[in-house]
Write a protein that holds these residues in place. Structure first.
Motif, PDB file in Angstrom:
ATOM      1  N   ILE A   1      -1.356  10.552  -4.074  1.00 37.82           N
ATOM      2  CA  ILE A   1      -2.206   9.616  -4.808  1.00 37.82           C
ATOM      3  C   ILE A   1      -3.674   9.849  -4.475  1.00 37.82           C
ATOM      4  O   ILE A   1      -4.535   9.904  -5.366  1.00 37.82           O
ATOM      5  N   ASP A   2      -3.972   9.998  -3.188  1.00 35.29           N
ATOM      6  CA  ASP A   2      -5.357  10.244  -2.775  1.00 35.29           C
ATOM      7  C   ASP A   2      -5.872  11.560  -3.346  1.00 35.29           C
ATOM      8  O   ASP A   2      -7.034  11.658  -3.767  1.00 35.29           O
TER       9      ASP A   2
ATOM     10  N   LYS B   1       1.386   8.620  -0.764  1.00 34.31           N
ATOM     11  CA  LYS B   1      -0.002   8.225  -0.496  1.00 34.31           C
ATOM     12  C   LYS B   1      -0.913   9.445  -0.491  1.00 34.31           C
ATOM     13  O   LYS B   1      -2.003   9.418  -1.079  1.00 34.31           O
TER      14      LYS B   1
ATOM     15  N   TRP C   1       5.812  -0.363  -2.073  1.00 32.34           N
ATOM     16  CA  TRP C   1       5.486   1.057  -2.136  1.00 32.34           C
ATOM     17  C   TRP C   1       6.394   1.918  -1.266  1.00 32.34           C
ATOM     18  O   TRP C   1       6.485   3.139  -1.471  1.00 32.34           O
TER      19      TRP C   1
ATOM     20  N   ASP D   1      -8.071   7.573  -4.569  1.00 35.91           N
ATOM     21  CA  ASP D   1      -7.569   6.551  -3.662  1.00 35.91           C
ATOM     22  C   ASP D   1      -6.650   5.610  -4.442  1.00 35.91           C
ATOM     23  O   ASP D   1      -6.533   5.706  -5.677  1.00 35.91           O
ATOM     24  N   TYR D   2      -5.995   4.719  -3.726  1.00 32.57           N
ATOM     25  CA  TYR D   2      -5.058   3.788  -4.355  1.00 32.57           C
ATOM     26  C   TYR D   2      -5.764   2.838  -5.308  1.00 32.57           C
ATOM     27  O   TYR D   2      -5.237   2.498  -6.374  1.00 32.57           O
TER      28      TYR D   2
ATOM     29  N   GLU E   1       0.847  -1.188   0.000  1.00 32.65           N
ATOM     30  CA  GLU E   1       0.000   0.000   0.000  1.00 32.65           C
ATOM     31  C   GLU E   1       0.884   1.240   0.000  1.00 32.65           C
ATOM     32  O   GLU E   1       1.920   1.274   0.675  1.00 32.65           O
ATOM     33  N   PRO E   2       0.505   2.266  -0.754  1.00 32.29           N
ATOM     34  CA  PRO E   2       1.291   3.509  -0.759  1.00 32.29           C
ATOM     35  C   PRO E   2       1.435   4.091   0.642  1.00 32.29           C
ATOM     36  O   PRO E   2       0.557   3.918   1.502  1.00 32.29           O
TER      37      PRO E   2
ATOM     38  N   LEU F   1      -6.025   4.427  -8.654  1.00 36.57           N
ATOM     39  CA  LEU F   1      -4.723   4.454  -9.321  1.00 36.57           C
ATOM     40  C   LEU F   1      -4.384   3.074  -9.878  1.00 36.57           C
ATOM     41  O   LEU F   1      -3.926   2.956 -11.033  1.00 36.57           O
ATOM     42  N   LYS F   2      -4.604   2.056  -9.088  1.00 41.84           N
ATOM     43  CA  LYS F   2      -4.319   0.687  -9.516  1.00 41.84           C
ATOM     44  C   LYS F   2      -5.129   0.328 -10.755  1.00 41.84           C
ATOM     45  O   LYS F   2      -4.616  -0.283 -11.704  1.00 41.84           O
TER      46      LYS F   2
END
Length: 205
Positions: free
Chosen positions: A104-105, A101, A193, A110-111, A95-96, A114-115
């Motif tokens: 990204i948010d 993190k 990460w 949220d992750y 997890e970032p 992105l994924k």
């Protein structure tokens, strides 16, 4: 002289997500050959003393077309694989974290989003290539895909990759055959990460 990144794990250390034979072939043969060819071309072009990121950002300064092409392909292959292999581990840091993190948010929500975006780019890349998470000096993030051994640096985007997803068939075919989606899904289980966060901090520094 340009040198391959040293693996932070044994050649069987990423199993079952990436098998030992794939690491031995991908790192020990493909990546090693890109490195050798880069060093040969850089020596001929008189740019062996350059930082690899500076070299990829200034390919237009190499007047000889054949050498410029060799540097783009092999320099990209060297740089892209160094990044790819250096952000994988079996440490389960999946997890970032940290400033990355937060960004990204802020950028993607949220992750998970992105994924999804990175997965879509990796699966949507026709033929050989890469999917990227990149950053710039201001700390902004960008996702993108590149064909062959290109990357956001050689493409002149102003962004530096901090995470690479290799979708050349040699990255996964021995184990996953033509099931690229299965490989990409499993790859996210061994992306570290904490290491990607360190890359993010380096780009911003």
């Amino acid at each position: 002289m340009f040198e391959q990144v040293k693996l932070g794990y044994a050649t069987n250390g990423l199993e079952p997500q990436i098998d030992q034979l794939t690491i031995e072939t991908h790192y020990g043969k493909h990546h090693a050959l890109y490195t050798k060819n880069l060093n040969d071309a850089a020596e001929k072009a008189g740019v062996a003393d350059k930082d690899i990121e500076d070299l990829l950002a200034s390919l237009d300064s190499v007047s000889d077309e054949a050498l410029r092409k060799a540097l783009r392909n092999n320099g990209g292959g060297f740089y892209n694989h160094n990044l790819y292999f250096s952000t994988l581990s079996a440490e389960k840091n999946t997890e970032p974290v940290g400033d990355l993190k937060v960004k990204i948010d802020e950028k993607f929500g949220d992750y998970a989003t992105l994924k999804e975006k990175l997965t879509a780019l990796a699966l949507g890349q026709f033929g050989s290539g890469w999917a990227w998470l990149s950053a710039n000096k201001a700390g902004d993030l960008m996702v993108s895909a590149s064909p062959n051994q290109d990357n956001p640096i050689s493409e002149g985007t102003g962004y530096i990759p901090i995470l690479a997803i290799d979708v050349w068939e040699h990255a996964y075919y021995l184990n996953y055959k033509n099931l690229r989606a299965d490989y990409v899904a499993k790859l996210f289980e061994i992306i570290d990460w904490k290491l990607v966060e360190a890359n993010y901090q380096r780009v911003k520094a």
